[in-house]
Design a protein around this motif. Structure first.
Motif, PDB file in Angstrom:
ATOM      1  N   HIS A 485       0.776  -1.177  -0.032  1.00 10.67           N
ATOM      2  CA  HIS A 485       0.039  -0.058   0.128  1.00 10.67           C
ATOM      3  C   HIS A 485       1.103   1.358   0.136  1.00 10.67           C
ATOM      4  N   ARG A 486       1.890   1.184   0.797  1.00  8.54           N
ATOM      5  CA  ARG A 486       2.644   2.354   0.888  1.00  8.54           C
ATOM      6  C   ARG A 486       3.651   2.363  -0.335  1.00  8.54           C
ATOM      7  N   HIS A 487       3.857   1.345  -1.083  1.00 11.36           N
ATOM      8  CA  HIS A 487       4.562   1.572  -2.634  1.00 11.36           C
ATOM      9  C   HIS A 487       3.426   2.099  -3.512  1.00 11.36           C
ATOM     10  N   PHE A 488       2.179   1.615  -3.415  1.00  8.68           N
ATOM     11  CA  PHE A 488       0.937   2.235  -4.240  1.00  8.68           C
ATOM     12  C   PHE A 488       0.859   3.747  -4.065  1.00  8.68           C
ATOM     13  N   ILE A 489       0.918   3.987  -2.871  1.00  7.23           N
ATOM     14  CA  ILE A 489       0.717   5.327  -2.428  1.00  7.23           C
ATOM     15  C   ILE A 489       1.815   6.321  -3.089  1.00  7.23           C
ATOM     16  N   GLU A 490       3.146   5.783  -2.900  1.00  9.04           N
ATOM     17  CA  GLU A 490       4.176   6.579  -3.509  1.00  9.04           C
ATOM     18  C   GLU A 490       4.169   6.496  -5.062  1.00  9.04           C
ATOM     19  N   ARG A 491       3.753   5.551  -5.481  1.00  5.62           N
ATOM     20  CA  ARG A 491       3.626   5.682  -7.007  1.00  5.62           C
ATOM     21  C   ARG A 491       2.373   6.293  -7.709  1.00  5.62           C
ATOM     22  N   ALA A 492       1.374   6.506  -6.638  1.00 10.84           N
ATOM     23  CA  ALA A 492       0.208   7.289  -7.029  1.00 10.84           C
ATOM     24  C   ALA A 492       0.558   8.738  -7.043  1.00 10.84           C
ATOM     25  N   ASN A 493       1.543   8.849  -6.007  1.00 11.14           N
ATOM     26  CA  ASN A 493       1.758  10.395  -5.767  1.00 11.14           C
ATOM     27  C   ASN A 493       2.679  10.894  -6.947  1.00 11.14           C
ATOM     28  N   ARG A 494       3.729  10.021  -7.241  1.00 13.08           N
ATOM     29  CA  ARG A 494       4.785  10.230  -8.359  1.00 13.08           C
ATOM     30  C   ARG A 494       3.835  10.501  -9.603  1.00 13.08           C
ATOM     31  N   TRP A 495       2.971   9.664 -10.001  1.00 11.93           N
ATOM     32  CA  TRP A 495       2.131   9.894 -11.134  1.00 11.93           C
ATOM     33  C   TRP A 495       1.145  11.165 -10.989  1.00 11.93           C
TER      34      TRP A 495
END
Length: 728
Positions: A485-495
């Motif tokens: 979930h943390r990785h997904f949030i980081e990726r979502a924030n990056r995108w």
């Protein structure tokens, strides 16, 4: 009671031995056939001996010669029965042939000597003789030899069994031997009234037969059942029950006698049989009621002698509940401290690929073996699964019949482990682990008291260990999900940041690109005019003008498409009703449908559709794209059908038109978009980007889109959206 009634009643004595023979005829293991055959023959000899009692009740109807021979045969059957018990004992204990034959030779000599000296047979006659001051007659000599021929094989079997009992470690097999030893003791006690011979009297004989039946029943259980309750505990329980029943019987009988004499005044001698029967029935009823109440309240009574005090060292287990390995090591250390075990393992039981895997997880030493697999039908696994309160000894695995069908590789695994004791760990009805203990220090053996306390420990530790594993599994799952979930949030924030930067860049560069292209075109025209020195404005040649125009069109389209894609960057998931989305989509395209005289029919094939998680605006755009194409490429006056409903775990929207359709070779590329390169910027909104955006929106909701078409007959596009799952 008449003689006929007594005869029928006493005929149950020999029949009881025949019933025991019938119990032996159940399917047995191959190597036990000899043992069962010997014991069946022994019980048959006991039935022949017991049948001699009936001769006392047939004197008036049977010739005396027949009765005489009948009693002679039954008398010597008792000695043959004793020999049968001896042979069965030596076979049961696997006694060597040399040791077995010595008492047998003495027995044969004594049995033959008793027949030769029997005064009734009159085969030989010897006079009386004196031994010291005692005169010995032929009858006295015969009686001594006859009794010895009965006693010698029983006593030899008793000694062999006692010796074997002390050699065998504490185990189920040792408990079986204990039952057999108890039965042999019963045979010797039962034979005492049986050797009392009184002319015309069979009372002692009857008492002996009943005692023999009881002892033979215990012996049969020892031979046919591998798992018997502990004999000492069973005896204590039965003695307490018998004492309780006798006490209730005496009190009941005394009360009835007192009541009969004082209140009714009846003759006690006449009413005694009836009162005795009534007191016996009342005692049986009270004993049965007591047993039922005891069974009913047993779950509420502490199971140990310490008032249910926990054996687990709770203060040493703090902080280990979520770590199964640390918890196991703490309990194994406690076992080593309390029971002086040289080595102990905790083995986890797991089911995988229809097999049971035993995975050693912790041990007192570092010599843990590799995981081993067993079948669910393995006698070893079956025993541990069905006997949560009974430890299993390696000695029993090697000896008992229940483990005879174990596969050779499974038996080899257990022998290689070199464990002495296996304690099953249960959580409810589920086998979750095994405590595998090695030898005790200084070669000490595990005692029955050790078994009871270790069983109590296993009963307490099993649910705790299972809970620890579950907590550990949940903790690992939570950590993994949190990391993802943390990785997904980081990726979502990056995108999201990239999308914002892209939008800013597009907003910044779009006007400049168009302006730069105009400047390039005008400057190129001015330069060309100056070079050709013409006064008027001359257009560029076609080989220069067309590429420049195409480049300008492509840039305009790129900017337009980028703007449309930019709008799809944000999704806001809420609870969405699919029928509302469809109605809104149809309403937004009603004017276009009226202009082309296309009829739109919408129908739900499922009542009460559940809501889904999604972005209502984006889903409406996806449906609009399909409807727009269905209207646009339909014939004038055509028809569009919109069906929606539920299929398994998905909701679907199916849009069908009867328009021009799509050629088969183009059906696979309609999802690519940007395929109409000859369109102008004014028509860029309809340049084939609708289907790719539809698929993007649907897949962003965790769904899929399918297309079917027949060229010239129409097309069908279906959207599938999952129910009850959050689209990511």
């Amino acid at each position: 009671m008449s003689l006929t009634q007594q005869f029928l009643l006493l005929s149950l004595l020999p029949l009881a031995f025949l019933v025991l023979i019938g119990q032996l005829q159940r399917p047995q293991r191959q190597h036990r056939s000899t043992l069962i055959w010997l014991w069946s023959l022994t019980l048959l000899l006991a039935a022949v001996w017991a049948s001699g009692i009936l001769s006392y009740f047939m004197a008036d109807n049977v010739p005396l010669v027949f009765l005489y021979n009948w009693r002679i045969v039954s008398r010597y059957s008792l000695g043959l029965f004793a020999a049968g018990v001896y042979l069965t004992s030596t076979t049961y204990l696997n006694t060597s042939s040399n040791l077995r034959n010595v008492p047998l030779v003495f027995y044969v000599l004594l049995w033959v000597g008793a027949i030769l000296l029997d005064p009734l047979l009159r085969i030989s006659q010897i006079g009386s003789f004196a031994v010291g001051e005692q005169v010995i007659s032929q009858f006295d000599l015969w009686a001594a030899i006859w009794v010895t021929s009965w006693f010698l094989p029983l006593f030899a079997a008793w000694l062999l069994t006692r010796q074997a009992y002390h050699k065998v470690p504490t185990s189920l097999y040792r408990n079986q031997i204990n039952y057999w030893f108890f039965a042999l003791s019963g045979f010797m006690v039962a034979g005492v009234p049986g050797i009392i011979q009184q002319v015309g009297q069979s009372g002692w004989w009857q008492l002996s037969a009943m005692l023999y039946i009881a002892a033979a029943t215990v012996a049969t259980l020892s031979l046919t059942r591998d798992r018997l309750p502990d004999l000492q505990i069973t005896l204590r329980q039965n003695v307490r029950r018998l004492f309780f029943v006798i006490l209730v019987f005496l009190l009941s009988l005394g009360g009835l006698l007192l009541l009969t004499q004082t209140e009714i005044g009846a003759d006690i001698r006449q009413t005694l049989p009836g009162l005795t029967l009534a007191a016996a029935g009342f005692s049986f009823l009270i004993a049965l009621l007591y047993r039922l109440i005891n069974q009913l309240f047993r779950p509420f009574v502490p199971l140990n002698e310490e008032g249910g005090a926990a054996l687990l060292p709770v203060n040493q287990l703090e902080g280990t509940l979520g770590e199964p390995r640390l918890l196991a090591e703490a309990v194994l250390a406690w076992i080593q401290q309390k029971w002086q075990s040289e080595d102990a393992w905790l083995v986890v039981v797991e089911e995988e690929n229809e097999r049971v895997w035993l995975r050693p997880q912790a041990g007192l030493n570092d010599n843990l073996p590799e995981p081993a697999s067993f079948t669910w039908q393995s006698p070893f696994i079956t025993y541990l699964q069905r006997n949560p309160t009974q430890p299993l000894i390696q000695y029993d695995i090697d000896i008992l019949n229940d483990f005879e069908e174990m596969l050779p590789n499974e038996r080899a695994i257990l022998r290689e482990w070199e464990r002495l004791l296996y304690l099953p760990l249960h959580a409810g009805n589920k086998l979750v682990g095994v405590l595998a203990l090695g030898k005790k220090q200084e070669h000490a053996t595990y005692t029955p008291n050790d078994f009871s306390r270790l069983t109590l420990l296993a009963g307490q530790f099993g649910p705790i260990f299972y809970l620890s594993r579950q907590i550990n599994h949940l903790s690992q799952t939570y950590q993994r999900e949190t990391s993802e979930h943390r990785h997904f949030i980081e990726r979502a924030n990056r995108w999201e940041a990239v999308s914002k930067l892209y939008g800013q860049y597009l907003h910044l560069i779009s006007p400049d690109l168009r302006k730069a292209l105009g400047i390039v075109e005008s400057q190129w025209q001015r330069t060309y005019n100056e070079v050709t020195q013409n006064e008027g404005l001359i257009t560029l040649p076609d080989h220069l003008t067309k590429p420049l125009a195409d480049f300008k069109v492509m840039m305009d389209r790129l900017i337009t498409v980028s703007g449309r894609i930019q709008k799809q960057s944000d999704f806001h998931f809420t609870e969405v009703r699919l029928d509302d989305v469809i109605r809104s989509s149809i309403g937004s395209l009603a004017a276009m449908a009226d202009a082309r005289r296309v009829q739109i029919d919408a129908q739900s094939l499922t009542h009460h559709l559940p809501p889904i998680r999604g972005d209502a605006q984006r889903l409406q755009e996806a449906v609009q794209f399909l409807l727009h194409n269905a209207i646009k490429f339909n014939k004038i006056g055509g028809k569009v059908e919109v069906n929606y409903g539920r299929q398994d775990d998905d909701l679907y929207v199916r849009v069908t038109d009867n328009g021009v359709g799509i050629a088969e070779e183009r059906l696979a590329v309609v999802w690519l978009g940007l395929i109409h390169l000859n369109q102008t910027p004014a028509t860029a909104a309809g340049m084939g980007l609708g289907l790719p955006l539809t698929r993007f929106i649907v897949e962003a909701h965790g769904g899929r889109v399918e297309a079917q078409s027949t060229h010239g007959a129409g097309s069908t596009f279906t959207i599938y959206l999952p129910i009850g799952r959050n689209a990511l």
